[in-house]
Design a protein around this motif. Structure first.
Motif, PDB file in Angstrom:
ATOM      1  N   ILE A   1     -44.592 126.546  66.186  1.00 30.38           N
ATOM      2  CA  ILE A   1     -44.886 125.865  64.902  1.00 30.38           C
ATOM      3  C   ILE A   1     -43.836 124.809  64.597  1.00 30.38           C
ATOM      4  N   GLU A   2     -42.575 125.136  64.793  1.00 31.56           N
ATOM      5  CA  GLU A   2     -41.497 124.178  64.523  1.00 31.56           C
ATOM      6  C   GLU A   2     -41.615 122.983  65.451  1.00 31.56           C
ATOM      7  N   ASP A   3     -41.940 123.244  66.736  1.00 31.49           N
ATOM      8  CA  ASP A   3     -42.128 122.123  67.662  1.00 31.49           C
ATOM      9  C   ASP A   3     -43.275 121.229  67.209  1.00 31.49           C
ATOM     10  N   GLY A   4     -44.338 121.832  66.702  1.00 28.85           N
ATOM     11  CA  GLY A   4     -45.479 121.071  66.201  1.00 28.85           C
ATOM     12  C   GLY A   4     -45.094 120.215  65.003  1.00 28.85           C
ATOM     13  N   LYS A   5     -44.306 120.799  64.092  1.00 30.00           N
ATOM     14  CA  LYS A   5     -43.854 120.045  62.914  1.00 30.00           C
ATOM     15  C   LYS A   5     -42.994 118.849  63.341  1.00 30.00           C
ATOM     16  N   GLU A   6     -42.119 119.077  64.314  1.00 34.16           N
ATOM     17  CA  GLU A   6     -41.250 118.003  64.775  1.00 34.16           C
ATOM     18  C   GLU A   6     -42.065 116.886  65.409  1.00 34.16           C
ATOM     19  N   GLN A   7     -43.090 117.265  66.186  1.00 27.89           N
ATOM     20  CA  GLN A   7     -43.973 116.271  66.787  1.00 27.89           C
ATOM     21  C   GLN A   7     -44.685 115.447  65.722  1.00 27.89           C
ATOM     22  N   LEU A   8     -45.161 116.139  64.666  1.00 28.04           N
ATOM     23  CA  LEU A   8     -45.844 115.427  63.577  1.00 28.04           C
ATOM     24  C   LEU A   8     -44.891 114.468  62.854  1.00 28.04           C
ATOM     25  N   ARG A   9     -43.646 114.964  62.590  1.00 26.30           N
ATOM     26  CA  ARG A   9     -42.657 114.102  61.918  1.00 26.30           C
ATOM     27  C   ARG A   9     -42.358 112.861  62.767  1.00 26.30           C
ATOM     28  N   SER A  10     -42.180 113.073  64.069  1.00 25.10           N
ATOM     29  CA  SER A  10     -41.892 111.963  64.961  1.00 25.10           C
ATOM     30  C   SER A  10     -43.062 110.993  65.004  1.00 25.10           C
ATOM     31  N   HIS A  11     -44.282 111.545  65.017  1.00 26.48           N
ATOM     32  CA  HIS A  11     -45.470 110.700  65.062  1.00 26.48           C
ATOM     33  C   HIS A  11     -45.580 109.820  63.816  1.00 26.48           C
ATOM     34  N   PHE A  12     -45.452 110.452  62.652  1.00 28.23           N
ATOM     35  CA  PHE A  12     -45.597 109.680  61.410  1.00 28.23           C
ATOM     36  C   PHE A  12     -44.426 108.724  61.176  1.00 28.23           C
ATOM     37  N   LYS A  13     -43.259 109.104  61.681  1.00 27.06           N
ATOM     38  CA  LYS A  13     -42.115 108.196  61.586  1.00 27.06           C
ATOM     39  C   LYS A  13     -42.375 106.945  62.422  1.00 27.06           C
ATOM     40  N   SER A  14     -42.934 107.129  63.614  1.00 28.52           N
ATOM     41  CA  SER A  14     -43.279 105.988  64.467  1.00 28.52           C
ATOM     42  C   SER A  14     -44.362 105.136  63.821  1.00 28.52           C
ATOM     43  N   ARG A  15     -45.355 105.802  63.215  1.00 29.21           N
ATOM     44  CA  ARG A  15     -46.432 105.068  62.549  1.00 29.21           C
ATOM     45  C   ARG A  15     -45.880 104.255  61.373  1.00 29.21           C
ATOM     46  N   LEU A  16     -44.942 104.876  60.627  1.00 29.38           N
ATOM     47  CA  LEU A  16     -44.332 104.191  59.484  1.00 29.38           C
ATOM     48  C   LEU A  16     -43.555 102.958  59.947  1.00 29.38           C
ATOM     49  N   ALA A  17     -42.776 103.124  61.038  1.00 25.01           N
ATOM     50  CA  ALA A  17     -42.004 101.997  61.560  1.00 25.01           C
ATOM     51  C   ALA A  17     -42.928 100.887  62.032  1.00 25.01           C
ATOM     52  N   GLU A  18     -44.017 101.278  62.683  1.00 22.44           N
ATOM     53  CA  GLU A  18     -44.972 100.287  63.173  1.00 22.44           C
ATOM     54  C   GLU A  18     -45.654  99.571  62.013  1.00 22.44           C
ATOM     55  N   ASP A  19     -46.032 100.352  60.978  1.00 16.80           N
ATOM     56  CA  ASP A  19     -46.662  99.755  59.797  1.00 16.80           C
ATOM     57  C   ASP A  19     -45.696  98.816  59.091  1.00 16.80           C
ATOM     58  N   THR A  20     -44.425  99.234  59.018  1.00 16.50           N
ATOM     59  CA  THR A  20     -43.403  98.400  58.372  1.00 16.50           C
ATOM     60  C   THR A  20     -43.250  97.077  59.105  1.00 16.50           C
ATOM     61  N   ARG A  21     -43.149  97.144  60.439  1.00 14.75           N
ATOM     62  CA  ARG A  21     -42.992  95.921  61.229  1.00 14.75           C
ATOM     63  C   ARG A  21     -44.189  94.990  61.055  1.00 14.75           C
ATOM     64  N   SER A  22     -45.385  95.558  61.067  1.00 18.79           N
ATOM     65  CA  SER A  22     -46.572  94.711  60.948  1.00 18.79           C
ATOM     66  C   SER A  22     -46.649  94.053  59.569  1.00 18.79           C
ATOM     67  N   ARG A  23     -46.297  94.816  58.502  1.00 23.48           N
ATOM     68  CA  ARG A  23     -46.338  94.235  57.157  1.00 23.48           C
ATOM     69  C   ARG A  23     -45.258  93.167  56.997  1.00 23.48           C
ATOM     70  N   VAL A  24     -44.066  93.464  57.512  1.00 22.62           N
ATOM     71  CA  VAL A  24     -42.974  92.496  57.407  1.00 22.62           C
ATOM     72  C   VAL A  24     -43.334  91.212  58.143  1.00 22.62           C
ATOM     73  N   GLU A  25     -43.925  91.351  59.329  1.00 19.56           N
ATOM     74  CA  GLU A  25     -44.335  90.169  60.079  1.00 19.56           C
ATOM     75  C   GLU A  25     -45.384  89.372  59.309  1.00 19.56           C
ATOM     76  N   ARG A  26     -46.289  90.080  58.642  1.00 24.60           N
ATOM     77  CA  ARG A  26     -47.325  89.399  57.868  1.00 24.60           C
ATOM     78  C   ARG A  26     -46.701  88.671  56.670  1.00 24.60           C
ATOM     79  N   TRP A  27     -45.718  89.324  56.028  1.00 22.27           N
ATOM     80  CA  TRP A  27     -45.042  88.680  54.898  1.00 22.27           C
ATOM     81  C   TRP A  27     -44.290  87.435  55.359  1.00 22.27           C
ATOM     82  N   LYS A  28     -43.697  87.521  56.553  1.00 19.09           N
ATOM     83  CA  LYS A  28     -42.990  86.353  57.083  1.00 19.09           C
ATOM     84  C   LYS A  28     -43.958  85.205  57.345  1.00 19.09           C
TER      85      LYS A  28
END
Length: 376
Positions: free
Chosen positions: A1-28
């Motif tokens: 279960i803990e490994d699953g939670k860590e995988q989910l956290r890593s996944h959403f963290k990557s998605r957040l970083a990707e979303d941030t980069r795409s929005r920042v690029e669009r704002w630029k």
């Protein structure tokens, strides 16, 4: 279960970083992103990362944010940037004042902003505030018993006034400063479009070459484009009272122009002023003639000679600014105004702040020395 939670956290963290980069690029791409270039230091990089996170959360919390027009979106992001980088107190003060305006004042501000920029509105108000500070500070330096002893005519008073020719009227623009009458003549002929060559200096009645402190000019509203009005100002140190010597000096300048053949038959009117704090009894008697306005020494053939005091000039300036001062509800404090002058004209006024201690370099504050340098 803990490994699953860590995988989910890593996944959403990557998605957040990707979303941030795409929005920042669009704002630029939309030119609304408040940063340019790459960060120069780890601190700037951290600030920018914090900003990106905050801005992304704001955009998610406000679905309508992405539908704003570029100008409003740029404003919102700049506000966030200020809050991240600096103390929010200044932004809070500005926003509190704006949001606290009555509705009709908000409408007036919005109407102004459709025709001009906020920066222009602020600059206009600041210009009036700076002038009020300048007048109060200059008055203190001219009339304060200690300060005026240390205000030197040529190196300080002249340079300050030369940068603020609005003192003599909004219609005057500085064209030549601290020039001989010969240069005054050359300037005049150039403005009139004449190709005459000035190869001999203009001499005063005693044969010496005259030096004028300020030469200001305005074009007279007239159907004839070749007419001019000229104002020549002879400044005296505040500690020098205008007497027979000073009125004789300004007369010699004026009569040099009137008597010089190269000035004849030109469409110009000349006003000569000699300016200081006060008049000696001889000068007061000279300017009190019943057949001329008070302060006038001479009037003939388009030539006028006046004696003006600083109190008269400062009073005229305050009268012109009175309406703006009332609307701004601005009160120029003496100490703050002196500090304003010391900061704005630090290089010119170096040394006057030591006047309280009595420290004085050789020759400083010597009105006689200043007068002699002017005559030479």
């Amino acid at each position: 279960i803990e490994d699953g939670k860590e995988q989910l956290r890593s996944h959403f963290k990557s998605r957040l970083a990707e979303d941030t980069r795409s929005r920042v690029e669009r704002w630029k791409e939309e030119a609304v992103y408040p940063y340019t270039g790459e960060p120069d230091s780890p601190i700037q990089r951290a600030e920018r990362q914090v900003f990106d996170i905050v801005a992304l959360n704001v955009a998610k919390a406000m679905p309508e944010f992405e539908t704003l027009d570029p100008r409003n979106k740029r404003f919102q992001l700049r506000m966030l940037k200020q809050g991240v980088e600096n103390s929010p107190e200044e932004i809070q003060l500005i926003m509190t004042e704006v949001l606290g305006l009555p509705k009709h004042k908000q409408e007036e501000l919005a109407k102004l902003l459709r025709k001009t920029t906020l920066a222009s509105i602020i600059s206009s108000a600041k210009m009036v505030a700076d002038r009020l500070e300048f007048l109060t500070g200059l008055e203190a330096m001219l009339f304060d018993t200690d300060l005026k002893k240390h205000l030197k005519e040529r190196s300080q008073l002249h340079k300050i006034v030369a940068e603020n020719t609005w003192l003599f009227g909004e219609q005057f623009a500085l064209t030549v400063s601290d020039q001989s009458l010969t240069e005054v003549l050359r300037k005049h002929l150039k403005e009139m479009g004449s190709d005459a060559i000035v190869d001999k200096p203009v001499k005063r009645l005693d044969g010496t070459t005259g030096i004028v402190d300020l030469f200001l000019t305005r074009k007279v509203p007239s159907a004839r484009a070749d007419e001019r009005d000229y104002l020549i100002v002879e400044l005296k140190a505040p500690s020098v009272k205008i007497g027979q010597k000073e009125t004789g000096q300004v007369r010699s300048y004026a009569f040099a122009i009137q008597g010089d053949e190269r000035f004849r038959n030109i469409k110009a009117r000349w006003e000569f002023w000699v300016v200081s704090n006060d008049l000696m009894p001889f000068a007061k008697e000279e300017v009190s003639s019943s057949d001329r306005p008070y302060g006038m020494l001479h009037r003939k053939d388009g030539l006028q000679i006046w004696v003006r005091t600083w109190s008269e000039i400062l009073n005229d300036c305050r009268t012109r600014l009175q309406l703006f001062e009332k609307e701004l509800n601005y009160n120029a404090d003496r100490d703050e105004s002196l500090a304003f002058l010391q900061k704005t004209y630090a290089k010119i006024l170096a040394g006057t702040e030591d006047s309280e201690s009595g420290a004085e370099a050789p020759g400083e504050g010597d009105a006689t020395a200043d007068d002699e340098s002017t005559d030479s």
